[in-house]
Design an enzyme around this catalytic site. Sequence first.
Site, PDB file in Angstrom:
ATOM      1  N   ASP A 106      29.778  32.226  65.808  1.00  0.00           N
ATOM      2  CA  ASP A 106      29.632  32.023  67.253  1.00  0.00           C
ATOM      3  C   ASP A 106      28.444  32.755  67.860  1.00  0.00           C
ATOM      4  OD1 ASP A 106      32.063  34.466  68.514  1.00  0.00           O
ATOM      5  OD2 ASP A 106      30.566  34.565  66.933  1.00  0.00           O
ATOM      6  N   GLU A 107      27.463  33.119  67.042  1.00  0.00           N
ATOM      7  CA  GLU A 107      26.291  33.807  67.584  1.00  0.00           C
ATOM      8  C   GLU A 107      25.020  33.277  66.945  1.00  0.00           C
ATOM      9  OE1 GLU A 107      27.916  37.658  66.294  1.00  0.00           O
ATOM     10  OE2 GLU A 107      27.121  38.415  68.190  1.00  0.00           O
TER      11      GLU A 107
END
Lengths: 409, 119
Positions: A106-107
Amino acid sequence: MQSFYASCEVASDPRFALQRREDDDHTDPPLVVSGDPARRTGVILAATPTAKLLGVENAMRLGEALRLAPHLLVVRPRMRLYLEVSVRIQHLIQRQFPLQEQFSVDEAFFAFPWPSRLFPDPVAAARQLKQAIWDVFRIRCRVGLAPNKWLAKVANKQAKRVPGGIVWWPPEQALAALHQLPLEAMWGLRRRAEILRYEFGCDTVGDVAALPAHQLRARFGPAWGTVIHRWAHGEDPSPMEPDSFQAPHKSYSHRTTLPRDYRERAEVAVVILELLDEVCTRVRRAGVRGRRVSLGLTYERLQGGFWRSKTLAHATDDAQQLYPELLSLLDRWWDGSGVRAVCVGLDVLLPAEGVQLGLFDDAVRRQRLARVVDEVREVYGETSLMRAVSLLPAGQLRDRTQKIGGHYA
Amino acid sequence: MRITEGNLFAGMRLVLPEHRAAVTRWQADVRRQPPPALAEDVWQEMAYTWAAAEAQQRSLRVRLYTPEGEEVWEGLPESRGGELWLRTAEGRRRLDRGRVTGMEAGAVSIARTREFPVP
């Protein structure tokens, strides 16, 4: 991304579609993703902002979360969904900013030249990206903009606290903004932050920056001392490497968290063998072999443990050669505490060429057998051929094949 | 990798095998091209190029569509019973007309390219 697993769940549920707004976290329902909703001892993997307002935190036990918020919506993880959403979000980022490097599920890092005619206003560019991700996926994100990757990571954490979710530290303002933050805001320090606080009396990042580099190197070693000194001065030479996510592995490892504390050597040995088989399968598939085998145990309450390695005379991909080495590491370093997680790794990789023959064993035959087993499992599944020990109560293979990263697929 | 050199974040990254596989699958899907639709006059020009190369026994470079990208065959053209064949270094190969996207005869290319679509 904000509370990524929980956000994927609420975004994919039509019941919540009309009520959710990008600019208001509290339009999300109080929902948590829990490792195993059937077990109150399961752990919270992710929680929506609304759930967090009720006192729920990541890594909290589900039972405790339900005591704080009895009306919590609890869902099982769907790792396959989260990975597919992640891949598509990263693709969207890359289409807007070609210099993009995925960091985790998620980054991501992305970079663009500034000042430039194409991007006169970095905040507007970031806002456009946030809007695009919301429009397509109904997932909120935060953006930290800074002159280098580490500063951007720290700025991103601060972006969670500001309306709009974007923080920009231009070069001339970055240090001042950094130095006033508490030292725990320095991403990547982990337990070193406690040492800086209690041994050096540092309170802020500015306090860390005031420490001479030689003192840091003396306490944390030449490598980490240098890194901490650089970070405190807002420096990070890490380049953008868009292809690094797909770069060849430098090591292969598998880790599993056990459903209870294992206290018998025989039980831990079964798990070690299962993990070793998986590592060796992946290593063979990649056409490499490893010379250094490692064993990591994490003890009860996921605290304490060890990580130890042994370098062999020759590189191998053969579980039969590696297993005795792992058992010897276990016997030498395990203090008998309850074991809650096990990790097996193989690195110092070399191309797989030839077979190291022994006087008393048939290495060629074993290698052929290993490849046949790999092929059968590739076609019919990992549990189509199992060692008998995996059928014992200590065996985790059958449970793990239903999961991705230790969570339900 | 030393943490004082290079990309510290690459060293700290942990990637699930399933995640890596999902990224690889996605990238392969994105690279897939749809089959091109060629205009009638492009077909006519290619037919002329083919006939001329066959009559003069000159080598042709033929571009063929695959979902993963273009494939190029080179050889002497032959027409037999309504089928098109190329005599290549690997032997005689039958051309699937539906996959042909362009032909080159000598130094001149009249093939349709994506940058210069036939109006």
